[in-house]
Design a protein around this motif. Structure first.
Motif, mmCIF file in Angstrom:
data_model
loop_
_atom_site.group_PDB
_atom_site.id
_atom_site.type_symbol
_atom_site.label_atom_id
_atom_site.label_comp_id
_atom_site.label_asym_id
_atom_site.label_seq_id
_atom_site.Cartn_x
_atom_site.Cartn_y
_atom_site.Cartn_z
ATOM 1 N N LEU A 101 0.900 -1.125 0.174
ATOM 2 C CA LEU A 101 0.252 -0.135 0.039
ATOM 3 C C LEU A 101 1.160 1.233 0.131
ATOM 4 N N PRO A 102 0.343 2.378 -0.514
ATOM 5 C CA PRO A 102 1.093 3.145 -0.651
ATOM 6 C C PRO A 102 1.152 4.003 0.644
ATOM 7 N N LEU A 103 2.529 4.897 1.081
ATOM 8 C CA LEU A 103 2.380 5.361 2.733
ATOM 9 C C LEU A 103 1.294 6.329 2.940
ATOM 10 N N ASP A 104 1.732 7.531 1.797
ATOM 11 C CA ASP A 104 0.642 8.683 1.716
ATOM 12 C C ASP A 104 -1.049 8.022 2.147
ATOM 13 N N VAL A 105 -1.049 6.825 1.854
ATOM 14 C CA VAL A 105 -2.549 6.935 1.814
ATOM 15 C C VAL A 105 -2.972 6.346 2.663
ATOM 16 N N VAL A 106 -2.046 5.757 3.191
ATOM 17 C CA VAL A 106 -2.791 4.455 4.516
ATOM 18 C C VAL A 106 -2.493 5.936 5.809
#
Length: 219
Positions: free
Chosen positions: A95-100
C-alpha cells in the motif's frame, strides 16, 4: 480465476484499491496478482525486489511488516498455511504510505490548525492581559500620584499663605499620604502653639517696655 477475482475484490475493498495484493505459492510463483508487470503463473521475482525476496524467504508463522519510506510503501507479508500440510503460501499487501497515512495526516493538519488557532487565541489573551495590566498600573500610578500632587499643592499653599498656620491638610486616606498629612497637621499644631507662646511673650515684653518708657518719661 477464482483466487484472482477474490484477491481483486479484497484489494478493491482496501483503501479503494489504491494498493496491490499478491498471492505467492510455496515455489515462488504468482497465484494471483492485482498489479501490473506480471501475470499468474510467473515467477514472483518479477514484482519483488531483493528486500521483498528476502522477506519471502524469511516468512514463517509470524507476519512481516515493513515500511519502505524510500519508495513510499507499506508492505505486510502474511503466511497462508494450506490445511494440515506443511506447504505455505504468502499473501502480500502493498500500500502507498501516503494513502494509509492520509487520515493521520489530515488529523495532524487539523491538530496543527487547532494548535495554531490556540496559539493565536493565547497570544490575543496575553495581549489583552498585558493591556489590562498596563491599565491597572497606570490607574495605580495615577491614584498614587494624585494625592502626592494634592499634598504638594497644599504645602505650597501653606508656604505661600503669609504664615497662616490655621490651614490644615485634609486627611482623607488611610495610606502613607494620609499619615504624612496627619503628621504635617500635628507639626502645624505644635508650631502654632509655639508661635502663640512667642506672641504672648512678645506682648509681655512690649507691655514692660511701655511701662519702662512711661516711668522714664515721668522721671
Amino acid at each position: 480465476d477464482f483466487l484472482q477475482s477474490m484477491l481483486e475484490r479484497s484489494n478493491g475493498n482496501l483503501f479503494d484499491g489504491q494498493g496491490e495484493q499478491a498471492l505467492i505459492s510455496g515455489n515462488g510463483r504468482l497465484v494471483a496478482w492485482t498489479g501490473e508487470g506480471a501475470a499468474a503463473g510467473e515467477s514472483a521475482s518479477a514484482i519483488l525486489d531483493s528486500v521483498d525476496q528476502a522477506n519471502l524467504r524469511q516468512l514463517k508463522e509470524e507476519p512481516i511488516y515493513e515500511v519502505d519510506r524510500a519508495n513510499n510503501l507499506i508492505e505486510l507479508w502474511m503466511p497462508v498455511p494450506l490445511g494440515n500440510s506443511a506447504a505455505r503460501w504468502a499473501l502480500l499487501f502493498r500500500l502507498p504510505l501516503d494513502v494509509v497515512m492520509a487520515d493521520l495526516a489530515a488529523l495532524d493538519a487539523e491538530l496543527a490548525e487547532q494548535q495554531s488557532g490556540a496559539a493565536s487565541t493565547l497570544m490575543i489573551i496575553g495581549v489583552l492581559i498585558a493591556l489590562a495590566g498596563l491599565g491597572v498600573m497606570l490607574l495605580v500610578g495615577y491614584n498614587l500620584a494624585r494625592p502626592a500632587r494634592q499634598l504638594v499643592g497644599m504645602l505650597n499653599e501653606v508656604a505661600r499663605g503669609d504664615g497662616d498656620l490655621t490651614r490644615r491638610l485634609p486627611v482623607e486616606r488611610a495610606d502613607e499620604f494620609g499619615a504624612i498629612a496627619a503628621g504635617f497637621n500635628a507639626f502645624l499644631d505644635k508650631l502654632q502653639g509655639m508661635i502663640r507662646e512667642v506672641v504672648g511673650s512678645v506682648q509681655q515684653v512690649t507691655d514692660a517696655a511701655e511701662n519702662t518708657a512711661d516711668i522714664a518719661m515721668r522721671t
